[in-house]
Design an enzyme around this catalytic site. Structure first.
Site, PDB file in Angstrom:
ATOM      1  N   CYS A   1      82.634  38.323  31.703  1.00  0.00           N
ATOM      2  CA  CYS A   1      81.807  38.387  30.504  1.00  0.00           C
ATOM      3  C   CYS A   1      81.212  39.772  30.280  1.00  0.00           C
ATOM      4  CB  CYS A   1      80.700  37.342  30.563  1.00  0.00           C
ATOM      5  SG  CYS A   1      79.474  37.629  31.865  1.00  0.00           S
TER       6      CYS A   1
ATOM      7  N   THR B   1      73.535  24.599  17.951  1.00  0.00           N
ATOM      8  CA  THR B   1      72.420  25.545  17.902  1.00  0.00           C
ATOM      9  C   THR B   1      72.823  26.835  17.210  1.00  0.00           C
ATOM     10  OG1 THR B   1      71.441  24.646  19.927  1.00  0.00           O
ATOM     11  CG2 THR B   1      70.810  26.888  19.311  1.00  0.00           C
ATOM     12  N   ARG B   2      73.987  27.355  17.544  1.00  0.00           N
ATOM     13  CA  ARG B   2      74.430  28.605  16.931  1.00  0.00           C
ATOM     14  C   ARG B   2      74.752  28.430  15.448  1.00  0.00           C
ATOM     15  NH1 ARG B   2      79.078  30.448  20.554  1.00  0.00           N
ATOM     16  NH2 ARG B   2      78.949  28.332  21.386  1.00  0.00           N
TER      17      ARG B   2
ATOM     18  N   LYS C   1      88.064  29.608  29.003  1.00  0.00           N
ATOM     19  CA  LYS C   1      87.474  30.933  28.798  1.00  0.00           C
ATOM     20  C   LYS C   1      86.224  31.148  29.648  1.00  0.00           C
ATOM     21  CE  LYS C   1      84.862  29.684  24.617  1.00  0.00           C
ATOM     22  NZ  LYS C   1      83.519  29.884  25.165  1.00  0.00           N
ATOM     23  N   ASP C   2      85.672  30.064  30.220  1.00  0.00           N
ATOM     24  CA  ASP C   2      84.493  30.186  31.079  1.00  0.00           C
ATOM     25  C   ASP C   2      84.841  30.316  32.555  1.00  0.00           C
ATOM     26  OD1 ASP C   2      82.791  29.877  28.891  1.00  0.00           O
ATOM     27  OD2 ASP C   2      82.693  27.697  29.106  1.00  0.00           O
TER      28      ASP C   2
ATOM     29  N   ARG D   1      83.219  40.957  23.787  1.00  0.00           N
ATOM     30  CA  ARG D   1      84.562  41.097  23.206  1.00  0.00           C
ATOM     31  C   ARG D   1      84.494  41.081  21.683  1.00  0.00           C
ATOM     32  NH1 ARG D   1      87.399  37.213  20.910  1.00  0.00           N
ATOM     33  NH2 ARG D   1      85.957  35.646  21.730  1.00  0.00           N
ATOM     34  N   ARG D   2      83.781  40.105  21.124  1.00  0.00           N
ATOM     35  CA  ARG D   2      83.671  40.036  19.669  1.00  0.00           C
ATOM     36  C   ARG D   2      82.878  41.224  19.121  1.00  0.00           C
ATOM     37  NH1 ARG D   2      82.023  34.071  20.484  1.00  0.00           N
ATOM     38  NH2 ARG D   2      84.004  32.948  20.361  1.00  0.00           N
TER      39      ARG D   2
ATOM     40  N   ARG E   1      72.675  32.840  21.568  1.00  0.00           N
ATOM     41  CA  ARG E   1      73.034  31.916  22.641  1.00  0.00           C
ATOM     42  C   ARG E   1      72.809  30.490  22.171  1.00  0.00           C
ATOM     43  NH1 ARG E   1      72.631  32.837  27.967  1.00  0.00           N
ATOM     44  NH2 ARG E   1      73.655  30.815  28.054  1.00  0.00           N
TER      45      ARG E   1
END
Length: 317
Positions: free
Chosen positions: A245, A157-158, A82-83, A134-135, A152
């Site tokens: 993105c 971290t998230r 996806k990146d 997208r989300r 981010r």
């Protein structure tokens, strides 16, 4: 030339998990192959104080890896698919993909919405962290009472931020959460009918120089053909719409029994305008042809106007 096969990767815990998954697969397929992992920092890893779409650069998580690949410093780069931008540098190719993990997104809840077991349970005004347009757009389209908030950082971290004061929860990719062993943090797996995944989500790809016969042979030993075919179809949609993105775009190709299925969506940033396509063909159909048909349908349904509004670059049907 060294006999060691060097795998380039980003340095996050998830990226290293992916690199070790590739290393294990290669060594299982060819026990005589000596491998090593080399960590390379990317721009996307270094700039953490801005949303991805504001950094304004394709290949945020791949450019430095690809530079090392082209310089001969590594023999392969491992990526979350996806990146990976739709266009690769000249001389490079995606030669293999490992079997795909769960493609869905998941809801992670902080203490203030600990009762939620689906998005419909999240109360009005709740802030769900996501770094994805997208989300955010799909959330605004179906659950306008929920507030998507920029977030981010790596998975850990998230997950930590989701329990802090700035967020009630977060939406993350299931694959990353599961690979990090944090399945106990998942409040709900979001159905793809609500939240179509990113192109390539859940797939680990291997990029090599397209003239490196040793690397190509090694990749052939570990490639999962169905994952490769489906993700290449999704990437064809990404390329056809000139996505990245900065575009709220989701696509998901998969084989189910005797069928090849595809769902894709393009949304305006506020989620109020939606172009969606759903196709079902025989599993023997060409995923790239199916992808081309999906792009045509999306453009006819207004994707061109949505994209033009977002980027102003004149994508036309």
């Amino acid at each position: 030339m060294s006999n060691v096969f060097t795998i380039g990767t980003r340095g996050s815990a998830l990226a290293l998990w992916q690199a070790h998954a590739l290393q294990d697969a290669l060594q299982a397929a060819d026990p005589d192959l000596q491998t090593e992992i080399r960590v390379i920092s990317t721009k996307g890893d270094r700039i953490l104080d801005k949303p991805l779409e504001q950094i304004g650069d394709k290949g945020l998580f791949t450019k430095e890896l690809e530079a090392a690949l082209l310089a001969g410093e590594v023999d392969a780069c491992v990526h979350s698919m996806k990146d990976v931008p739709a266009e690769l540098p000249e001389g490079c190719c995606i030669a293999a993909m490992l079997p795909r993990a769960d493609v869905r997104d998941v809801l992670v809840c902080g203490p203030r919405i600990a009762h939620a077991t689906e998005l419909a349970d999240v109360p009005a005004g709740a802030r769900l962290g996501t770094g994805s347009l997208r989300r955010s757009a799909q959330l605004r389209a179906l659950f306008p009472h929920i507030e998507p908030a920029p977030i981010r950082g790596n998975v850990d971290t998230r997950l930590a931020k989701a329990e802090g004061l700035d967020y009630e929860g977060a939406i993350l990719a299931a694959a990353g959460v599961l690979r990090m062993g944090a399945q106990d943090r998942i409040a709900a797996f979001l159905p793809v009918e609500q939240m179509l995944p990113a192109v390539g989500q859940g797939a680990i790809g291997v990029e090599v120089r397209n003239d490196d016969e040793r690397a190509l042979r090694a990749c052939a030993l570990v490639n999962d053909e169905e994952t490769f075919a489906c993700v290449e179809g999704e990437r064809r949609i990404l390329a056809g719409l000139q996505g990245g993105c900065q575009v709220p775009l989701g696509a998901y190709l998969r084989f189910e029994d005797d069928d090849l299925l595809c769902d894709a969506v393009v949304l305006s940033l506020d989620g109020k305008r939606v172009a969606r396509a759903t196709r079902c063909e025989s599993r023997w159909a060409d995923p790239l042809d199916l992808a081309d048909d999906v792009v045509s349908e999306l453009l006819v349904k207004g994707a061109a106007e949505i994209l033009d509004e977002i980027r102003g670059d004149g994508v036309k049907a």
